[in-house]
Design an enzyme around this catalytic site. Structure first.
Site, PDB file in Angstrom:
ATOM      1  N   ASP A 216      -3.168  -0.850   1.992  1.00 12.52           N
ATOM      2  CA  ASP A 216      -4.438  -1.352   1.493  1.00 12.52           C
ATOM      3  C   ASP A 216      -4.479  -2.716   2.801  1.00 12.52           C
ATOM      4  O   ASP A 216      -2.896  -2.445   2.795  1.00 12.52           O
ATOM      5  CB  ASP A 216      -4.763  -1.680  -0.194  1.00 12.52           C
ATOM      6  CG  ASP A 216      -5.790  -2.858  -0.017  1.00 12.52           C
ATOM      7  OD1 ASP A 216      -6.777  -1.999  -0.913  1.00 12.52           O
ATOM      8  OD2 ASP A 216      -5.936  -3.711   0.434  1.00 12.52           O
ATOM      9  N   CYS A 322     -17.848   1.850  -5.566  1.00 13.53           N
ATOM     10  CA  CYS A 322     -18.517   1.937  -6.886  1.00 13.53           C
ATOM     11  C   CYS A 322     -20.059   1.012  -6.722  1.00 13.53           C
ATOM     12  O   CYS A 322     -20.247  -0.273  -7.389  1.00 13.53           O
ATOM     13  CB  CYS A 322     -17.613   0.832  -7.778  1.00 13.53           C
ATOM     14  SG  CYS A 322     -17.056  -0.217  -6.926  1.00 13.53           S
TER      15      CYS A 322
HETATM   16  N1  SAM Z   1      -8.811   2.437  -4.519  1.00  7.73           N
HETATM   17  C1  SAM Z   1      -8.492   0.445  -5.466  1.00  7.73           C
HETATM   18  C2  SAM Z   1      -8.360   1.252  -6.830  1.00  7.73           C
HETATM   19  O1  SAM Z   1      -8.627   2.845  -7.096  1.00  7.73           O
HETATM   20  O2  SAM Z   1      -7.878   0.656  -7.888  1.00  7.73           O
HETATM   21  C3  SAM Z   1      -9.642   0.266  -5.527  1.00  7.73           C
HETATM   22  C4  SAM Z   1      -9.732  -0.175  -3.843  1.00  7.73           C
HETATM   23  S1  SAM Z   1     -11.309  -1.313  -3.706  1.00  7.73           S
HETATM   24  C5  SAM Z   1     -12.971  -0.726  -4.044  1.00  7.73           C
HETATM   25  C6  SAM Z   1     -10.886  -1.568  -1.661  1.00  7.73           C
HETATM   26  C7  SAM Z   1     -10.066  -1.817  -1.377  1.00  7.73           C
HETATM   27  O3  SAM Z   1     -10.346  -1.685   0.445  1.00  7.73           O
HETATM   28  C8  SAM Z   1     -10.078  -3.149  -0.937  1.00  7.73           C
HETATM   29  O4  SAM Z   1      -8.679  -3.257  -2.043  1.00  7.73           O
HETATM   30  C9  SAM Z   1      -9.460  -3.802   0.238  1.00  7.73           C
HETATM   31  O5  SAM Z   1      -8.812  -4.481  -0.195  1.00  7.73           O
HETATM   32  C10 SAM Z   1      -9.201  -2.024   0.921  1.00  7.73           C
HETATM   33  N2  SAM Z   1      -9.957  -2.339   2.302  1.00  7.73           N
HETATM   34  C11 SAM Z   1     -10.417  -3.082   3.107  1.00  7.73           C
HETATM   35  N3  SAM Z   1     -10.598  -3.383   4.484  1.00  7.73           N
HETATM   36  C12 SAM Z   1      -9.865  -2.502   4.602  1.00  7.73           C
HETATM   37  C13 SAM Z   1      -9.381  -1.234   5.994  1.00  7.73           C
HETATM   38  N4  SAM Z   1      -9.986  -1.979   7.106  1.00  7.73           N
HETATM   39  N5  SAM Z   1      -8.319  -1.165   5.785  1.00  7.73           N
HETATM   40  C14 SAM Z   1      -7.682  -0.998   3.823  1.00  7.73           C
HETATM   41  N6  SAM Z   1      -8.570  -1.478   3.116  1.00  7.73           N
HETATM   42  C15 SAM Z   1      -9.274  -1.888   3.431  1.00  7.73           C
END
Ligand code: SAM
Length: 396
Positions: A216, A322
């Site tokens: 992440d 989501c």
């Molecule tokens: N999969 C997680 C769960 O089930 O608990 C939820 C993920 S949440 C929808 C999206 C995540 O993407 C966030 O935690 C955010 O920090 C991360 N994120 C945002 N930009 C990103 C990037 N460029 N590379 C990797 N992660 C990223």
């Protein structure tokens, strides 16, 4: 005239009530000048009304009312914990929606599906061209839910003697992308945007992963993810070479590690529709986050493209969000598939998730006739989602 008298009476009652409250306990109202005129939650609702009424048509009002109501949770069982809550959950009237699936419907659909392999152009034009998935659901993922229409809340999870918690509360629809990913024995798996870790936990429950890379970009959210894993997974599992936790910008993954993973989960940041309607804090519809919100589809497409590059030929990629937004769902998949083919010579095939939706139609309310992928729609009787998912397979 009668109305004016009523109003005066009401004002007098309010004043009487104020005089009953001791002065030191009275809260001074915020000055009008500092009060937020357009709270982000209201801006989000205006935006959704404008876009989703067109996109969802006559079902938008029922989705809207569900989105504005209390959501339902599912309890993902933690098989690493010795605290057996199964009987406890069953005695409360809930059941594991995965083992109580509608087997007949799933099989029926599988055999009816067109057997030929469809290329992405066909699949995007006509969802019937999608390749059937041939899913084998892991028996180790168990998620308990209360029956339709029952809005009872779950008890908080309890620790076993080693401190590992018995279950993890999450939107039960969030388990579907993990089931759809179809992790098999010996697979190398990448969870590209993993924090706070609900889906990582579900993937770990399969106990068949040979190597799991959990990433992440946000350092603080990665710390939260570590905390979650520490509360649910034994230490020896977290420190062995089977699990790697990183905090890289996922869009760069294609440069770091190409053609490597059998399965890649790309659960991207999005407008998180439910949160945006309910919480003013950390809301992507705040005025100071307009730019970030507008850039979301581009970021999502870059993350999906990186996930596609990280998968090995023959490997499968699951894109999920989501949000109900077409521009963050179907359009992102189309863009990433186009760029993968044109710029990186990677051919992809859309894998149909229809067998999965048929199996779980008794638990979730799925969007009818989506041209690409599948989506759980919030509904008052089963208030899960929204969750969008689309599965791709690398042909080259
Ligand atoms: N999969 C997680 C769960 O089930 O608990 C939820 C993920 S949440 C929808 C999206 C995540 O993407 C966030 O935690 C955010 O920090 C991360 N994120 C945002 N930009 C990103 C990037 N460029 N590379 C990797 N992660 C990223």
């Amino acid at each position: 005239m009668a109305l004016m008298v009523d109003c005066r009476l009401l004002l007098r009652k309010v004043k009487d009530l104020r005089s009953l409250t001791p002065r030191r306990n009275r809260v001074k109202e915020k000055w009008a000048a500092t009060r937020v005129k357009h709270p982000p939650t209201r801006l989000a609702l205006q935006h959704f009304d404008a876009t989703y009424s067109g996109q969802l048509g006559k079902i938008w009002p029922s989705v809207r009312v569900a989105l504005l109501s209390e959501r339902k949770y599912g309890a993902l069982l933690n098989h690493f914990s010795n605290h057996n809550v199964l009987e406890d959950l069953q005695s409360q009237g809930c059941s594991d929606f995965i083992s109580y699936r509608d087997e007949e419907a799933g099989e029926l659909r599988c055999t009816n599906e067109k057997p030929e392999v469809g290329c992405v152009e066909e699949s995007t034009a006509d969802s019937d061209g999608q390749q059937p998935s041939g899913l084998q659901l892991s028996p180790n993922i168990q998620c308990f839910v209360f029956p339709r229409g029952d809005v009872t809340r779950f008890q908080p999870a309890r620790p076993d003697l080693c401190g590992l918690l018995s279950h993890y509360l999450m939107d039960a629809a969030s388990v579907l992308p993990c089931l759809a990913l179809d992790v098999q024995e010996g697979h190398n798996v990448l969870d590209l945007c993993a924090a706070p870790g609900g889906k990582t936990l579900a993937l770990l429950q399969t106990q068949s992963i040979s190597f799991l890379c959990v990433n992440d970009a946000s350092v603080s959210r990665t710390m939260r993810l570590r905390k979650v894993l520490n509360s649910y997974v034994p230490k020896e599992f977290l420190t062995n070479e089977k699990l790697r936790i990183t905090s890289f910008d996922g869009t760069q993954w294609g440069d770091i590690e190409r053609n490597t993973f059998d399965r890649v989960l790309v659960d991207v940041p999005c407008t998180t529709d439910r949160h945006s309607l309910m919480e003013d804090d950390n809301n992507i519809f705040s005025k100071n986050r307009i730019g970030e919100r507008r850039r979301l589809p581009q970021l999502q497409a870059e993350l999906l493209l990186a996930g596609i590059q990280a998968a090995c030929p023959g490997g499968e990629i699951l894109y999920s969000t989501c949000t109900l937004s077409q521009s963050q769902n179907q359009s992102v998949v189309e863009q990433a598939v186009f760029v993968a083919r044109e710029n990186h010579d990677i051919q992809l095939q859309v894998v149909s998730l229809r067998p999965l939706t048929q199996m779980f139609q008794n638990t979730f309310y799925f969007a009818p006739d989506l041209r690409l992928g599948e989506m759980v729609l919030p509904h008052l009787t089963s208030n899960f989602g929204p969750i969008y998912m689309c599965k791709l397979r690398r042909l080259t």
